[in-house]
Design a protein around this motif. Structure first.
Motif, PDB file in Angstrom:
ATOM      1  N   LEU A  41       7.773  13.156  -6.284  1.00 58.78           N
ATOM      2  CA  LEU A  41       7.906  14.438  -6.934  1.00 58.78           C
ATOM      3  C   LEU A  41       6.908  14.590  -8.352  1.00 58.78           C
ATOM      4  N   ARG A  42       6.788  13.450  -8.696  1.00 59.61           N
ATOM      5  CA  ARG A  42       6.069  13.055 -10.001  1.00 59.61           C
ATOM      6  C   ARG A  42       4.528  13.421  -9.778  1.00 59.61           C
ATOM      7  N   PRO A  43       4.022  14.223 -10.829  1.00 55.22           N
ATOM      8  CA  PRO A  43       2.593  14.102 -10.666  1.00 55.22           C
ATOM      9  C   PRO A  43       1.857  12.777 -11.141  1.00 55.22           C
ATOM     10  N   GLN A  44       0.958  12.369 -10.331  1.00 57.39           N
ATOM     11  CA  GLN A  44       0.428  10.858 -10.512  1.00 57.39           C
ATOM     12  C   GLN A  44      -0.770  11.084 -11.323  1.00 57.39           C
ATOM     13  N   LYS A  45      -0.872  10.017 -12.631  1.00 56.06           N
ATOM     14  CA  LYS A  45      -2.209  10.201 -13.380  1.00 56.06           C
ATOM     15  C   LYS A  45      -3.274   9.319 -12.861  1.00 56.06           C
ATOM     16  N   HIS A  46      -4.540   9.724 -13.186  1.00 55.09           N
ATOM     17  CA  HIS A  46      -5.514   9.053 -12.815  1.00 55.09           C
ATOM     18  C   HIS A  46      -5.713   7.755 -13.797  1.00 55.09           C
ATOM     19  N   CYS A  67       0.883  -1.104   0.320  1.00 55.07           N
ATOM     20  CA  CYS A  67       0.014   0.007   0.016  1.00 55.07           C
ATOM     21  C   CYS A  67       0.926   1.297   0.027  1.00 55.07           C
ATOM     22  N   GLU A  68       0.832   2.020  -1.068  1.00 48.08           N
ATOM     23  CA  GLU A  68       1.675   3.387  -1.332  1.00 48.08           C
ATOM     24  C   GLU A  68       0.738   4.136  -1.703  1.00 48.08           C
ATOM     25  N   VAL A  69       1.011   5.518  -1.461  1.00 47.38           N
ATOM     26  CA  VAL A  69       0.131   6.896  -1.611  1.00 47.38           C
ATOM     27  C   VAL A  69       0.006   6.903  -2.968  1.00 47.38           C
ATOM     28  N   PRO A  70       1.131   6.848  -3.806  1.00 46.67           N
ATOM     29  CA  PRO A  70       0.977   7.117  -5.321  1.00 46.67           C
ATOM     30  C   PRO A  70       0.115   6.087  -6.065  1.00 46.67           C
ATOM     31  N   ALA A  71       0.033   4.843  -5.620  1.00 46.06           N
ATOM     32  CA  ALA A  71      -0.552   3.844  -6.243  1.00 46.06           C
ATOM     33  C   ALA A  71      -2.275   4.042  -5.840  1.00 46.06           C
ATOM     34  N   PHE A  72      -2.664   4.550  -4.735  1.00 48.44           N
ATOM     35  CA  PHE A  72      -3.960   4.944  -4.366  1.00 48.44           C
ATOM     36  C   PHE A  72      -4.581   6.275  -5.257  1.00 48.44           C
ATOM     37  N   ILE A  73      -3.522   7.121  -5.233  1.00 50.05           N
ATOM     38  CA  ILE A  73      -4.008   8.519  -6.169  1.00 50.05           C
ATOM     39  C   ILE A  73      -4.400   7.834  -7.289  1.00 50.05           C
ATOM     40  N   ARG A  74      -3.564   7.186  -8.150  1.00 47.03           N
ATOM     41  CA  ARG A  74      -3.762   6.648  -9.378  1.00 47.03           C
ATOM     42  C   ARG A  74      -5.170   6.056  -9.587  1.00 47.03           C
ATOM     43  N   MET A  75      -5.546   5.198  -8.525  1.00 45.61           N
ATOM     44  CA  MET A  75      -6.788   4.439  -8.797  1.00 45.61           C
ATOM     45  C   MET A  75      -7.922   5.207  -8.068  1.00 45.61           C
ATOM     46  N   SER A  76      -7.978   6.379  -7.712  1.00 46.53           N
ATOM     47  CA  SER A  76      -9.223   7.038  -7.257  1.00 46.53           C
ATOM     48  C   SER A  76      -9.919   7.747  -8.386  1.00 46.53           C
ATOM     49  N   CYS A  77     -11.014   7.907  -8.433  1.00 41.17           N
ATOM     50  CA  CYS A  77     -11.904   8.610  -9.488  1.00 41.17           C
ATOM     51  C   CYS A  77     -12.250   9.910  -9.014  1.00 41.17           C
ATOM     52  N   ASN A 121      -4.611  16.061  -2.662  1.00 41.04           N
ATOM     53  CA  ASN A 121      -3.468  14.985  -2.327  1.00 41.04           C
ATOM     54  C   ASN A 121      -2.271  14.970  -2.991  1.00 41.04           C
ATOM     55  N   GLN A 122      -2.296  15.368  -4.408  1.00 37.26           N
ATOM     56  CA  GLN A 122      -1.059  15.422  -5.108  1.00 37.26           C
ATOM     57  C   GLN A 122      -0.319  16.651  -4.555  1.00 37.26           C
ATOM     58  N   LEU A 123      -0.788  17.757  -4.304  1.00 38.17           N
ATOM     59  CA  LEU A 123      -0.213  19.038  -3.653  1.00 38.17           C
ATOM     60  C   LEU A 123       0.396  18.690  -2.474  1.00 38.17           C
ATOM     61  N   SER A 124      -0.423  18.010  -1.426  1.00 40.38           N
ATOM     62  CA  SER A 124       0.402  17.885  -0.255  1.00 40.38           C
ATOM     63  C   SER A 124       1.481  16.794  -0.394  1.00 40.38           C
TER      64      SER A 124
END
Length: 313
Positions: free
Chosen positions: A259-264, A178-188, A194-197
């Motif tokens: 530091l990379r923006p995470q894609k949806h 469980c990693e934050v970037p992975a959860f950001i990518r799977m969010s709709c 989240n990305q800003l913080s």
């Protein structure tokens, strides 16, 4: 329709690294060996520092902190990876996932700051040798260790709370922990906050740590180059080479991820899966070896301890 696609499941499924059986076995053995070496290497380093009173100095105090972080850091991730690599049921509860994410993220940020503190300690030792004991007294060392631990755990709490307030389109996590970037990518939902913080936290903690480390080593290198004796230059640089190796590997991989923006999208490329292995499992394994191979005091303590044990038999 968007609301219907959002999941409120209290269980997630980690998809892991591979579905091919022989690759799963290979990955399991690889992570098991790495985890065993991480735990044994760091515990051994802590033990050596503990039994040798000559090693009770600021440098080894921070090195002990780093070893404790690496043991906990690896233990927050490796068991999850090992379990889900071979298990048929790769599900993880929301609480389990949040707990694992919280501790791994907190310890990751703490390690980032501790590495910067260790760089400053080397700067004080090499560039301010006459004032070193005053600069790095016990009180200062305590606060320089306490601040990274506090900052890491407070920041992690904020990131985890923000992450699990997101709506998720699926309960399948295209990752092996469980990693934050992975959860950001799977969010709709809207992940801008989240990305800003995440970028602000990684920017402040990561980049400030990197800049402090870089500044410290620029002064150290400048000081070393002024030493007329080649033997003296080699001795001074050898005390920093191990730390530079660890810092380069850790900062380079972790900052690239956070530091990379995470894609949806819930599609992870090879980079998203390989780089976390480097800074979350490989670096904690290498740290005790990097800091002991070139260190005569650590090696001599280990050799003397082995001779003493051998003499008892």
């Amino acid at each position: 329709m968007d609301q219907l696609n959002q999941t409120t499941s209290h269980t997630f499924i980690l998809l892991g690294l591979s579905t091919v059986l022989h690759l799963k076995v290979m990955f399991f053995l690889l992570f098991l060996i790495i985890y065993f070496m991480t735990i044994s290497g760091n515990f051994l380093l802590i033990f050596i520092v503990r039994i040798n009173s000559t090693l009770h100095s600021p440098m080894y105090f921070f090195l002990t902190n780093l070893s404790i972080i690496d043991i906990c850091f690896s233990s927050s991730i490796a068991p999850v990876i090992l379990r889900n690599t071979l298990a048929k049921d790769r599900s993880i509860s929301l609480l389990g996932c949040a707990t694992q994410m919280y501790f791994s993220l907190a310890l990751g940020y703490t390690e980032c700051l501790i590495l910067a503190v260790m760089a400053y300690d080397r700067f004080a030792a090499i560039c301010r040798p006459l004032h070193y004991n005053t600069i790095m007294n016990k009180t200062v060392c305590f606060y320089m260790a306490a601040v990274p631990w506090s900052a890491g755990f407070i920041n992690s709490l904020v990131q985890v709370i923000l992450t699990f307030q997101l709506p998720f389109c699926t309960c399948h996590i295209n990752h092996y922990f469980c990693e934050v970037p992975a959860f950001i990518r799977m969010s709709c939902g809207d992940t801008f906050l989240n990305q800003l913080s995440l970028i602000i936290a990684a920017g402040i903690i990561g980049m400030c740590s990197f800049l402090l480390t870089l500044t410290s080593y620029l002064h150290i290198i400048s000081k070393i180059l002024k030493i007329t004796s080649s033997q003296g230059r080699q001795k001074s640089f050898s005390t920093c080479a191990s730390h530079l190796t660890a810092v380069t590997l850790y900062y380079g991989t972790s900052l690239f991820i956070y530091l990379r923006p995470q894609k949806h999208t819930n599609v992870s490329n090879t980079t998203d899966k390989v780089l976390p292995i480097l800074y979350m499992t490989v670096t904690p394994m290498l740290n005790p070896f990097l800091y002991s191979i070139r260190n005569k005091d650590v090696n001599n303590t280990l050799i003397n301890q082995l001779k003493r044990k051998k003499g008892q038999y």
